[in-house]
Design an enzyme around this catalytic site. Structure first.
Site, PDB file in Angstrom:
ATOM      1  N   LYS A   1     -10.538  -3.337  -4.121  1.00 17.05           N
ATOM      2  CA  LYS A   1     -11.530  -2.101  -4.085  1.00 17.05           C
ATOM      3  C   LYS A   1     -10.442  -0.978  -4.947  1.00 17.05           C
ATOM      4  O   LYS A   1     -11.211  -0.175  -5.251  1.00 17.05           O
ATOM      5  CB  LYS A   1     -11.826  -1.752  -2.842  1.00 17.05           C
TER       6      LYS A   1
ATOM      7  N   LYS B   1      -4.577  -9.640  -6.677  1.00 20.84           N
ATOM      8  CA  LYS B   1      -5.837  -9.783  -5.937  1.00 20.84           C
ATOM      9  C   LYS B   1      -6.704  -8.924  -6.702  1.00 20.84           C
ATOM     10  O   LYS B   1      -6.591  -7.764  -6.973  1.00 20.84           O
ATOM     11  CB  LYS B   1      -5.408  -9.253  -4.650  1.00 20.84           C
TER      12      LYS B   1
ATOM     13  N   LYS C   1       0.932  -1.005   0.085  1.00 19.72           N
ATOM     14  CA  LYS C   1      -0.039   0.140   0.060  1.00 19.72           C
ATOM     15  C   LYS C   1       0.911   1.277  -0.009  1.00 19.72           C
ATOM     16  O   LYS C   1       0.509   2.308  -0.608  1.00 19.72           O
ATOM     17  CB  LYS C   1      -0.825  -0.135   1.251  1.00 19.72           C
TER      18      LYS C   1
HETATM   19  P1  TYM Z   1     -10.609  -5.355   3.630  1.00 18.46           P
HETATM   20  O1  TYM Z   1     -11.622  -4.097   3.805  1.00 18.46           O
HETATM   21  O2  TYM Z   1      -9.501  -4.886   2.729  1.00 18.46           O
HETATM   22  O3  TYM Z   1     -11.405  -6.723   3.088  1.00 18.46           O
HETATM   23  C1  TYM Z   1     -12.512  -6.993   3.761  1.00 18.46           C
HETATM   24  C2  TYM Z   1     -12.553  -8.453   3.704  1.00 18.46           C
HETATM   25  O4  TYM Z   1     -12.606  -9.054   2.468  1.00 18.46           O
HETATM   26  C3  TYM Z   1     -11.637 -10.025   2.192  1.00 18.46           C
HETATM   27  N1  TYM Z   1     -10.993  -9.760   0.925  1.00 18.46           N
HETATM   28  C4  TYM Z   1     -10.909 -10.638  -0.050  1.00 18.46           C
HETATM   29  N2  TYM Z   1     -11.164 -12.228  -0.038  1.00 18.46           N
HETATM   30  C5  TYM Z   1     -10.829 -12.952  -0.958  1.00 18.46           C
HETATM   31  N3  TYM Z   1     -10.608 -12.385  -2.382  1.00 18.46           N
HETATM   32  C6  TYM Z   1     -10.255 -10.981  -2.248  1.00 18.46           C
HETATM   33  N4  TYM Z   1      -9.863 -10.529  -3.547  1.00 18.46           N
HETATM   34  C7  TYM Z   1     -10.423 -10.233  -1.281  1.00 18.46           C
HETATM   35  N5  TYM Z   1     -10.509  -8.814  -0.988  1.00 18.46           N
HETATM   36  C8  TYM Z   1     -10.751  -8.782   0.297  1.00 18.46           C
HETATM   37  C9  TYM Z   1     -10.641  -9.663   3.132  1.00 18.46           C
HETATM   38  O5  TYM Z   1      -9.518 -10.711   3.415  1.00 18.46           O
HETATM   39  C10 TYM Z   1     -11.340  -9.189   4.681  1.00 18.46           C
HETATM   40  O6  TYM Z   1     -11.541 -10.221   5.231  1.00 18.46           O
HETATM   41  N6  TYM Z   1      -7.639  -5.337   7.471  1.00 18.46           N
HETATM   42  C11 TYM Z   1      -8.993  -5.650   7.086  1.00 18.46           C
HETATM   43  C12 TYM Z   1     -10.290  -5.110   7.926  1.00 18.46           C
HETATM   44  C13 TYM Z   1     -10.252  -5.082   9.427  1.00 18.46           C
HETATM   45  C14 TYM Z   1     -10.297  -6.608  10.034  1.00 18.46           C
HETATM   46  C15 TYM Z   1     -10.380  -6.109  11.432  1.00 18.46           C
HETATM   47  C16 TYM Z   1     -10.675  -7.623   9.616  1.00 18.46           C
HETATM   48  C17 TYM Z   1     -10.125  -4.065  10.268  1.00 18.46           C
HETATM   49  N7  TYM Z   1      -9.953  -4.896  11.495  1.00 18.46           N
HETATM   50  C18 TYM Z   1     -10.438  -7.204  12.474  1.00 18.46           C
HETATM   51  C19 TYM Z   1     -10.696  -8.645  10.774  1.00 18.46           C
HETATM   52  C20 TYM Z   1     -10.843  -8.372  12.050  1.00 18.46           C
HETATM   53  C21 TYM Z   1      -9.052  -5.086   5.595  1.00 18.46           C
HETATM   54  O7  TYM Z   1      -8.551  -4.366   5.244  1.00 18.46           O
HETATM   55  O8  TYM Z   1     -10.237  -5.743   5.036  1.00 18.46           O
END
Ligand code: TYM
Length: 332
Positions: A197, A194, A111
């Site tokens: 967003k 991947k 990032k």
């Molecule tokens: P974020 O917002 O990037 O993504 C949210 C969830 O979606 C999953 N994900 C994917 N799974 C499969 N294929 C993909 N291409 C893909 N893109 C995203 C992510 O693995 C995630 O589960 N750091 C986390 C948010 C967070 C969090 C937490 C999660 C903050 N605090 C505490 C669990 C527990 C994040 O950036 O997710």
């Protein structure tokens, strides 16, 4: 007691990856666990967010949780910034986690890109806030996509070090739950990247708000190769894009990759893409329609989030107080 915590950042463009990798699994888990599902707006601002967009995107992520089938009575749904204990515990964890641990985080490197000096400090300590999210509720299980594995290992390290430093078993070591047919959905334009967003190309992702025409167009334009659909899982060498599309089909249709190969093996990708479009539209359109219904009634979404924040806070406060006492903070 088992308790699930998970979250999604409201940074725009919710994708099929977020749905298949995380949200869809939560819908299943809500029947067997006490669950807390968060819209992590404080994580989102580690990279610039337009304020009005952030507000809108926060409601939109909540709308997606609801539209996908998360029950807001049975579970707790809230936005992170509404429970200030997240920030307080994150500060304590900033003083527990080591620089060396954070320096190893691959997502920060991705990032921050080439210009690390210009990344926000928040982006660097992002995993400490994530550990605080989970441990503020003594969360035991964390259902996420594959890309969050390293962050969860760090959360475990923080929990362990805190317990060791203070000589008390305060925090459980949270277990990642990475399961389903699509733990890593890849970009439609490049099967080695991947689905994200933040990809600059709209054509790299299927968005949770996409209508049937947009889904059809993106699948039609998705990168493939000139070969027919492989008839076995051994036929994917150097065919990352083909594998990704077939994985998505399997995940949406509850089929194993082997079964998708057996059903479509030998057909052209043009034909397979038609079948994929059909299933994607059938599964995703009801969700996007329902999301829109919630977005047309922001007061309803806000009321659900407000109620969730109150219930989250009621669990968090005694745990935060316990932690503050252990650390030795004076209660004047
Ligand atoms: P974020 O917002 O990037 O993504 C949210 C969830 O979606 C999953 N994900 C994917 N799974 C499969 N294929 C993909 N291409 C893909 N893109 C995203 C992510 O693995 C995630 O589960 N750091 C986390 C948010 C967070 C969090 C937490 C999660 C903050 N605090 C505490 C669990 C527990 C994040 O950036 O997710």
């Amino acid at each position: 007691m088992d308790r699930i915590f998970s979250g999604v950042q409201p940074s725009g463009n919710l994708t099929l990856g977020n749905y298949l990798g995380a949200i869809r699994n939560w819908v299943e888990l809500q029947n067997d666990y006490e669950c807390i599902f968060c819209v992590v707006d404080m994580h989102a601002i580690t990279q610039w967010q337009d304020p009005a967009e952030l507000t809108r995107n926060t409601r939109e992520v909540a709308a997606c949780y609801l539209a996908a089938g998360i029950d807001p009575k049975k579970n707790i749904l809230f936005n992170q910034s509404a429970v200030s204990a997240h920030a307080e515990l994150a500060w304590i964890f900033n003083c527990v986690a080591r620089m060396g641990w954070l320096n190893r985080m691959t997502q920060f490197k991705e990032k921050a890109g080439k210009n690390k000096e210009n990344a926000s400090v928040g982006l660097y300590v992002y995993p400490n806030l994530m550990a605080a999210d989970i441990l503020l509720y003594k969360g035991t299980h964390v259902p996420v996509g594959d890309d969050q594995k390293q962050h969860l290992e760090l959360a475990r390290d923080i929990a362990q070090k805190f317990n060791n430093d203070f000589g008390k078993e305060i925090f459980p070591l949270p277990e990642p739950m990475i399961f389903g047919a699509a733990t890593r959905v890849m970009s439609l334009r490049d099967g080695t990247k991947k689905m994200s967003k933040s990809d600059p190309s709209e054509y790299a992702r299927i968005g949770m708000k996409d209508d049937a025409d947009a889904i059809a167009l993106k699948i039609r334009k998705a990168k493939t190769d000139p070969h027919p659909v492989p008839d076995s899982v051994d036929g994917f060498e150097d065919r990352a894009e083909a594998k990704n599309l077939m994985n998505i089909y399997g995940a949406l249709n509850n089929m194993k990759l082997e079964e998708v190969c057996a059903q479509y093996g030998g057909q052209s990708f043009a034909d397979f893409k038609k079948a994929l479009t059909e299933v994607a539209v059938a599964k995703l359109s009801p969700i996007s329609t329902e999301m829109q219904r919630y977005m047309d009634d922001p007061a309803q979404v806000d009321a659900i989030l407000r109620d969730g924040a109150e219930r989250a806070n009621a669990i968090a406060q005694p745990i935060l107080q316990e932690v503050k006492d252990v650390v030795g903070f004076l209660r004047p």
